[in-house]
Design a protein around this motif. Structure first.
Motif, mmCIF file in Angstrom:
data_model
loop_
_atom_site.group_PDB
_atom_site.id
_atom_site.type_symbol
_atom_site.label_atom_id
_atom_site.label_comp_id
_atom_site.label_asym_id
_atom_site.label_seq_id
_atom_site.Cartn_x
_atom_site.Cartn_y
_atom_site.Cartn_z
ATOM 1 N N ARG A 1 0.838 -1.202 0.000
ATOM 2 C CA ARG A 1 0.000 0.000 0.000
ATOM 3 C C ARG A 1 0.860 1.234 0.000
ATOM 4 O O ARG A 1 1.913 1.258 0.612
ATOM 5 C CB ARG A 1 -0.921 0.044 1.220
ATOM 6 C CG ARG A 1 -1.855 -1.158 1.314
ATOM 7 C CD ARG A 1 -2.686 -1.029 2.587
ATOM 8 N NE ARG A 1 -3.668 -2.065 2.690
ATOM 9 C CZ ARG A 1 -3.454 -3.238 3.261
ATOM 10 N NH1 ARG A 1 -2.273 -3.520 3.762
ATOM 11 N NH2 ARG A 1 -4.414 -4.147 3.330
ATOM 12 N N ASP B 1 -9.132 5.041 -5.672
ATOM 13 C CA ASP B 1 -8.281 3.971 -5.151
ATOM 14 C C ASP B 1 -8.030 2.977 -6.276
ATOM 15 O O ASP B 1 -8.926 2.693 -7.080
ATOM 16 C CB ASP B 1 -8.959 3.263 -3.980
ATOM 17 C CG ASP B 1 -9.181 4.184 -2.799
ATOM 18 O OD1 ASP B 1 -8.194 4.588 -2.172
ATOM 19 O OD2 ASP B 1 -10.351 4.518 -2.522
ATOM 20 N N THR B 2 -6.823 2.444 -6.347
ATOM 21 C CA THR B 2 -6.469 1.530 -7.427
ATOM 22 C C THR B 2 -5.999 0.197 -6.882
ATOM 23 O O THR B 2 -5.305 0.135 -5.858
ATOM 24 C CB THR B 2 -5.372 2.126 -8.327
ATOM 25 O OG1 THR B 2 -4.211 2.404 -7.537
ATOM 26 C CG2 THR B 2 -5.845 3.418 -8.978
ATOM 27 N N ARG C 1 2.124 -0.986 -11.979
ATOM 28 C CA ARG C 1 2.174 -0.527 -10.585
ATOM 29 C C ARG C 1 2.451 0.971 -10.514
ATOM 30 O O ARG C 1 1.772 1.706 -9.777
ATOM 31 C CB ARG C 1 3.246 -1.300 -9.821
ATOM 32 C CG ARG C 1 3.345 -0.909 -8.349
ATOM 33 C CD ARG C 1 4.337 -1.774 -7.600
ATOM 34 N NE ARG C 1 5.687 -1.645 -8.138
ATOM 35 C CZ ARG C 1 6.314 -2.590 -8.830
ATOM 36 N NH1 ARG C 1 5.702 -3.734 -9.075
ATOM 37 N NH2 ARG C 1 7.539 -2.401 -9.279
ATOM 38 N N LEU D 1 -0.665 2.985 -11.623
ATOM 39 C CA LEU D 1 -1.758 2.941 -10.658
ATOM 40 C C LEU D 1 -1.424 3.736 -9.397
ATOM 41 O O LEU D 1 -2.307 4.361 -8.796
ATOM 42 C CB LEU D 1 -2.094 1.492 -10.303
ATOM 43 C CG LEU D 1 -2.648 0.644 -11.451
ATOM 44 C CD1 LEU D 1 -2.950 -0.775 -10.977
ATOM 45 C CD2 LEU D 1 -3.900 1.275 -12.058
ATOM 46 N N ILE D 2 -0.169 3.729 -8.991
ATOM 47 C CA ILE D 2 0.244 4.549 -7.847
ATOM 48 C C ILE D 2 0.048 6.024 -8.171
ATOM 49 O O ILE D 2 -0.450 6.808 -7.347
ATOM 50 C CB ILE D 2 1.720 4.262 -7.486
ATOM 51 C CG1 ILE D 2 1.836 2.891 -6.826
ATOM 52 C CG2 ILE D 2 2.274 5.341 -6.550
ATOM 53 C CD1 ILE D 2 3.270 2.448 -6.597
ATOM 54 N N ALA E 1 -3.668 6.988 -8.022
ATOM 55 C CA ALA E 1 -4.174 7.057 -6.651
ATOM 56 C C ALA E 1 -3.644 8.295 -5.928
ATOM 57 O O ALA E 1 -4.400 9.023 -5.270
ATOM 58 C CB ALA E 1 -3.783 5.788 -5.892
ATOM 59 N N THR F 1 -5.428 5.336 -2.438
ATOM 60 C CA THR F 1 -4.429 4.334 -2.086
ATOM 61 C C THR F 1 -4.245 3.356 -3.227
ATOM 62 O O THR F 1 -5.135 3.172 -4.077
ATOM 63 C CB THR F 1 -4.835 3.545 -0.830
ATOM 64 O OG1 THR F 1 -6.083 2.885 -1.083
ATOM 65 C CG2 THR F 1 -4.993 4.466 0.368
ATOM 66 N N TYR F 2 -3.095 2.700 -3.244
ATOM 67 C CA TYR F 2 -2.820 1.656 -4.237
ATOM 68 C C TYR F 2 -2.592 0.332 -3.507
ATOM 69 O O TYR F 2 -1.958 0.285 -2.455
ATOM 70 C CB TYR F 2 -1.569 1.995 -5.058
ATOM 71 C CG TYR F 2 -1.007 0.796 -5.786
ATOM 72 C CD1 TYR F 2 0.139 0.149 -5.307
ATOM 73 C CD2 TYR F 2 -1.641 0.294 -6.911
ATOM 74 C CE1 TYR F 2 0.645 -0.965 -5.960
ATOM 75 C CE2 TYR F 2 -1.145 -0.825 -7.560
ATOM 76 C CZ TYR F 2 -0.004 -1.454 -7.086
ATOM 77 O OH TYR F 2 0.477 -2.560 -7.725
ATOM 78 N N SER G 1 -1.538 -3.874 -4.356
ATOM 79 C CA SER G 1 -1.158 -4.950 -5.265
ATOM 80 C C SER G 1 -1.827 -6.236 -4.785
ATOM 81 O O SER G 1 -1.731 -6.582 -3.600
ATOM 82 C CB SER G 1 0.367 -5.114 -5.275
ATOM 83 O OG SER G 1 0.742 -6.217 -6.075
#
Length: 421
Positions: free
Chosen positions: A4, A183-184, A194, A197-198, A201, A207-208, A210
């Motif tokens: 996160r 949020d992703t 990654r 998506l970060i 967010a 927030t991200y 995985s």
């Protein structure tokens, strides 16, 4: 394993806690007030890559459907929920058509769990990955009213429809001041996915996560949907001026703005006699910036004389930098003495590589509170320690007295030693 990015989410939580604890019941801005039901839209990637069989022995699409069924059963009654898909309908090679392939599967509103589950069950991995257009569509789906808004994006790959950069789309949405959080969640993401998506967010304070397993996906989405139902303090959008004379006058509350690299913005606050101004500011680095930067929060009179300042420097290790100040205004025997207009200047020394876009400006959150001033001289605020010279004078006097005492003791010890020897 779930990873996160908590920095921006933690900052948001800190603002909420401070605002809820500090603001009086009559706060004019940014207070948690009962509003219409919160709105959430789940945005699901149904592109061809979701056929990959690498989540608990099943396809990514099957894992997503299973998670959705569990999430739909757990949605709080007060949440208005919708579902949007991307890449669900066009299987062909035409990029123009593939990049328009986003559709609202279930409208945002009171949830019919059976109907929503049936709609999700019909989905099959199909086409492209138009994340940018899907975010724009979701933002449009959530428009209207003053409810809190949240988009939860679930995808297994980066956007395939550039130059509509989804990170820039997220920044544009944030710049509108509608307080929409994205949020992703990345399903078995690679490094490029990654990073994208970060960025999405962080641009909106989201927030991200995985995701490697079905249970992680359902648990995290449940948590995010449940979070939407929790009352929060929404910042009030404002726009600082280039000079104090034209600055907006702020009441106690929480405010949001955008500030360009190296910019100065001004705001005004009225401080009555016997009251104390407490102000803090945070600026988020929502894009790549050069190391070594700072933020300055400065209070001055209308004539330009500095009253007190707070400043902080950063070296690139965090995505947020904050500073604050306190200014107690002495009470007056004259009940009719007017409030003092205090000018607040917010400045930053951020810079960025030439390849980084500077618009929209970086997100700013400004907290304003006016409370009862200190009752007596024992309160450190009444000494104005934030002004600097009081503290400097106290330290100088302490050092002088300590030096005199130490010199006298040293001379006495030497005299005694010579007498005895």
């Amino acid at each position: 394993m779930i990873t996160r990015r908590w920095v921006r989410a933690s900052a948001c939580g800190l603002f909420v806690t401070l605002a809820a604890g500090l603001f009086p019941a009559g706060a004019a801005a940014g207070e948690p007030v009962a509003k219409e039901a919160p709105k959430v839209e789940l945005v699901l990637d149904v592109s061809g890559s979701m056929r990959a069989r690498d989540i608990d022995g099943q396809t990514r699409m099957s894992a997503a459907k299973q998670a959705f069924n569990e999430v739909l059963d757990a949605v709080p009654e007060e949440v208005q929920l919708g579902i949007r898909t991307l890449g669900a309908n066009y299987p062909g090679p035409d990029r123009n058509l593939g990049c328009k392939d986003t559709k609202q599967l279930y409208p945002v509103g009171p949830l019919d769990r059976t109907e929503a589950k049936t709609a999700v069950a019909t989905l099959a991995p199909t086409g492209w990955t138009p994340i940018g257009p899907a975010l724009l569509g979701a933002a449009e789906d959530l428009k209207g009213g003053d409810a809190t808004r949240r988009i939860v994006l679930i995808t297994d790959g980066e956007d395939t429809c550039a130059p509509l950069d989804p990170c820039e789309v997220a920044r544009s949405i944030a710049a509108q001041g509608i307080h929409l959080v994205i949020d992703t969640l990345g399903l078995v993401p690679d490094a490029k996915t990654r990073d994208q998506l970060i960025c999405i967010a962080e641009a909106t304070g989201g927030t991200y996560t995985s995701v490697q397993h079905t249970a992680e996906l359902s648990g995290r989405v449940k948590q995010l949907v449940g979070r939407a139902a929790t009352p929060v303090v929404n910042p009030v959008a404002t726009e600082g001026a280039k000079q104090c004379a034209a600055a907006p006058e702020l009441q106690p509350g929480l405010y949001s703005d955008r500030e360009s690299f190296g910019e100065h913005r001004w705001y005004r606050v009225s401080v009555p006699p016997g009251k104390e101004l407490r102000a803090s500011v945070s600026i988020g680095a929502d894009r790549a910036v050069n190391n070594d930067y700072g933020v300055l929060l400065r209070a001055t009179t209308r004539g330009g004389r500095e009253i007190v300042r707070g400043q902080e420097a950063g070296d690139g290790r965090t995505d947020l930098i904050s500073s604050g100040l306190r200014y107690p205004k002495a009470g007056s025997a004259d009940d009719e003495e007017p409030a003092e207009t205090v000018c607040l200047q917010v400045s930053n020394s951020f810079s960025a590589p030439a390849t980084v876009k500077t618009t929209p400006g970086m997100p700013v959150e400004l907290t304003i509170d006016v409370v009862d001033g200190p009752d007596g001289a024992s309160d450190v605020a009444s000494f104005g320690l934030g002004r600097g010279w009081w503290l400097l004078g106290a330290l100088a006097l302490t050092g002088l007295l300590a030096g005199l005492v130490w010199g006298w003791v040293s001379r006495w010890r030497i005299t005694v030693w010579r007498t005895n020897n």
